[in-house]
Design a protein around this motif. Sequence first.
Motif, mmCIF file in Angstrom:
data_model
loop_
_atom_site.group_PDB
_atom_site.id
_atom_site.type_symbol
_atom_site.label_atom_id
_atom_site.label_comp_id
_atom_site.label_asym_id
_atom_site.label_seq_id
_atom_site.Cartn_x
_atom_site.Cartn_y
_atom_site.Cartn_z
ATOM 1 N N PRO A 362 0.822 -1.224 0.000
ATOM 2 C CA PRO A 362 0.000 0.000 0.000
ATOM 3 C C PRO A 362 0.848 1.264 0.000
ATOM 4 N N VAL A 363 0.603 2.137 -0.979
ATOM 5 C CA VAL A 363 1.298 3.430 -1.066
ATOM 6 C C VAL A 363 0.250 4.513 -1.294
ATOM 7 N N MET A 364 0.355 5.595 -0.540
ATOM 8 C CA MET A 364 -0.580 6.702 -0.665
ATOM 9 C C MET A 364 0.206 8.005 -0.774
ATOM 10 N N VAL A 365 -0.234 8.903 -1.646
ATOM 11 C CA VAL A 365 0.406 10.204 -1.813
ATOM 12 C C VAL A 365 -0.569 11.263 -1.319
ATOM 13 N N VAL A 366 -0.133 12.087 -0.352
ATOM 14 C CA VAL A 366 -1.020 13.087 0.239
ATOM 15 C C VAL A 366 -0.415 14.480 0.100
ATOM 16 N N GLY A 367 -1.284 15.465 0.006
ATOM 17 C CA GLY A 367 -0.835 16.841 -0.212
ATOM 18 C C GLY A 367 -0.582 17.614 1.062
ATOM 19 N N TYR A 368 0.112 17.004 2.012
ATOM 20 C CA TYR A 368 0.459 17.655 3.279
ATOM 21 C C TYR A 368 1.933 17.460 3.554
ATOM 22 N N SER A 369 2.487 18.323 4.388
ATOM 23 C CA SER A 369 3.869 18.121 4.831
ATOM 24 C C SER A 369 3.903 16.900 5.743
ATOM 25 N N THR A 370 5.076 16.356 5.939
ATOM 26 C CA THR A 370 5.190 15.182 6.820
ATOM 27 C C THR A 370 4.718 15.515 8.229
ATOM 28 N N HIS A 371 5.040 16.708 8.707
ATOM 29 C CA HIS A 371 4.612 17.108 10.055
ATOM 30 C C HIS A 371 3.093 17.206 10.134
ATOM 31 N N GLN A 372 2.479 17.821 9.134
ATOM 32 C CA GLN A 372 1.021 17.956 9.132
ATOM 33 C C GLN A 372 0.352 16.581 9.079
ATOM 34 N N ALA A 373 0.893 15.694 8.243
ATOM 35 C CA ALA A 373 0.309 14.360 8.096
ATOM 36 C C ALA A 373 0.371 13.587 9.408
ATOM 37 N N MET A 374 1.518 13.624 10.067
ATOM 38 C CA MET A 374 1.671 12.904 11.329
ATOM 39 C C MET A 374 0.742 13.475 12.393
ATOM 40 N N GLN A 375 0.585 14.791 12.426
ATOM 41 C CA GLN A 375 -0.296 15.414 13.412
ATOM 42 C C GLN A 375 -1.748 15.030 13.158
ATOM 43 N N LEU A 376 -2.159 15.022 11.896
ATOM 44 C CA LEU A 376 -3.526 14.652 11.557
ATOM 45 C C LEU A 376 -3.828 13.213 11.948
ATOM 46 N N ILE A 377 -2.883 12.317 11.696
ATOM 47 C CA ILE A 377 -3.077 10.904 12.055
ATOM 48 C C ILE A 377 -3.147 10.753 13.575
ATOM 49 N N HIS A 378 -2.267 11.457 14.279
ATOM 50 C CA HIS A 378 -2.227 11.365 15.735
ATOM 51 C C HIS A 378 -3.536 11.842 16.362
ATOM 52 N N ASP A 379 -4.142 12.890 15.785
ATOM 53 C CA ASP A 379 -5.365 13.472 16.346
ATOM 54 C C ASP A 379 -6.633 12.781 15.845
ATOM 55 N N TYR A 380 -6.496 11.870 14.927
ATOM 56 C CA TYR A 380 -7.657 11.250 14.274
ATOM 57 C C TYR A 380 -8.203 10.082 15.099
ATOM 58 N N THR A 381 -9.526 10.025 15.217
ATOM 59 C CA THR A 381 -10.181 8.897 15.870
ATOM 60 C C THR A 381 -10.989 8.148 14.825
ATOM 61 N N PRO A 382 -10.548 6.961 14.423
ATOM 62 C CA PRO A 382 -11.280 6.219 13.391
ATOM 63 C C PRO A 382 -12.641 5.768 13.894
ATOM 64 N N LYS A 383 -13.624 5.803 13.025
ATOM 65 C CA LYS A 383 -14.981 5.405 13.372
ATOM 66 C C LYS A 383 -15.316 4.067 12.727
ATOM 67 N N LEU A 384 -16.178 3.309 13.393
ATOM 68 C CA LEU A 384 -16.595 2.023 12.857
ATOM 69 C C LEU A 384 -17.457 2.237 11.625
ATOM 70 N N ASN A 385 -17.275 1.378 10.625
ATOM 71 C CA ASN A 385 -18.140 1.413 9.445
ATOM 72 C C ASN A 385 -18.322 -0.001 8.930
ATOM 73 N N ILE A 386 -19.379 -0.219 8.208
ATOM 74 C CA ILE A 386 -19.781 -1.572 7.813
ATOM 75 C C ILE A 386 -18.764 -2.244 6.897
ATOM 76 N N ASP A 387 -17.959 -1.472 6.183
ATOM 77 C CA ASP A 387 -16.981 -2.069 5.277
ATOM 78 C C ASP A 387 -15.815 -2.711 6.028
ATOM 79 N N ASP A 388 -15.515 -2.202 7.215
ATOM 80 C CA ASP A 388 -14.424 -2.751 8.012
ATOM 81 C C ASP A 388 -14.982 -3.836 8.936
#
Length: 416
Positions: A362-388
């Motif tokens: 798996p490879v993903m390209v995102v339009g954020y700086s590495t610092h912004q990306a890490m901060q967003l992931i750290h602050d993110y709370t994943p929610k349950l969904n039927i696909d998972d």
Amino acid sequence: MIANRSTAIIARSATVASSSACRLFSTTKRPRPIFVAATKQHVGKTTTSLALMSGLQKRFSKVGFIKPVGQQHVTVYSPTLDEDIRVDKDICLLKEQFHLDHIDYRHMSPVIIPRGYTKKYIDGEITCGAQLDKIDSAFGEVSRASDAVLIEGTGHCGVGSIVNVNNAKVASMLGASMVLIANGGLGSAFDELELNRVLCEKHNVPVAGVVINKVLPDKYEQTKQYMSKALMDTWGIPLLGCVPDRPFLGCPAIADLERLFQCELVCGHTHRYRHYSVKDINLITTSLTRFLENIRSKAPRTLYICHVTRDDIILGFMAEYQRNRREEERPFEAALLVCGRKDKYQMADEVRDMFEGLEGAPVMVVGYSTHQAMQLIHDYTPKLNIDDKNRVRKAVEHYEPYIDFDQLLHRASLEE
């Protein structure tokens, strides 16, 4: 030793609750609807609702579900209307997971509050009476088709007050018993519960009990003992469940990151529901040689982050995947997040073309700086969904044994 002792205590508690959960609740009396509300965001309200639905289905032939007031919505097809309608996203999760075929989508999510709704209400374009009529009518349809009804609120008991349909008011109108959900702890959790209990009291809503989620394993027995005593001594309300934390349920899957960054995988789509621990994220600032040493020695399931200008790391990741597949050393479960502000950096087309055929990486390209990306992931709370489906199944398996259904149904059957 401490960790082992905590694990043993938790296991005993789950066994006791589970043995109760295996006995069908014998009563000729239909229980009051059970309304689930939280003390704040991200305390496991939907996860608890999943566990409650699973347990109730073991005790009643047909269990209904409704979320009277929703916010984040999706489009679904209603067979009875023969058209697409909007419903709260949690409705899809519960209806599909538990095959609630005896009720239609149109009756499960009567009021949706999208952007701009509040202004329309204040301007008089939407009336309180119209909202309550929708909720009452939908609940009546679900109730008539079911032997018991589970109701999920939106956030804490006061959510929806500005449009006059807060959870406590709606629970009162529907004649429901309230189950309050809070995160692990003692003082702060109790304070948050009190704020919600008072609102329930104002609207004459009986509180059936409390479920405390995400309790640290080494604090489990202490939290269960003292919270149970505090609730009963102060309010006469039982602790219906004390659920130890399970970090996996809070680990984002690749699909969660796609939603977070609003982009799609470049390759590796078959692994969209592979989960990664936030504590195992590895920002690559070293040489290619050191990176290859790390990827071969660290935990296989690691999420690596690098800048889009690091062509050596990107190509090295692809080459390591090919080498690993050829030599079959161990499963290749690493993923790569390539970062770079889209207004300043861009991955070369020649490099992007080389990702073709790497479905195991798996490879993903995102339009954020590495610092912004890490901060967003750290602050993110994943929610349950039927696909998972894997995470949903594990959530139910983890939560359900810790809930005392006999006590819940006894409290929901009491005359007020």
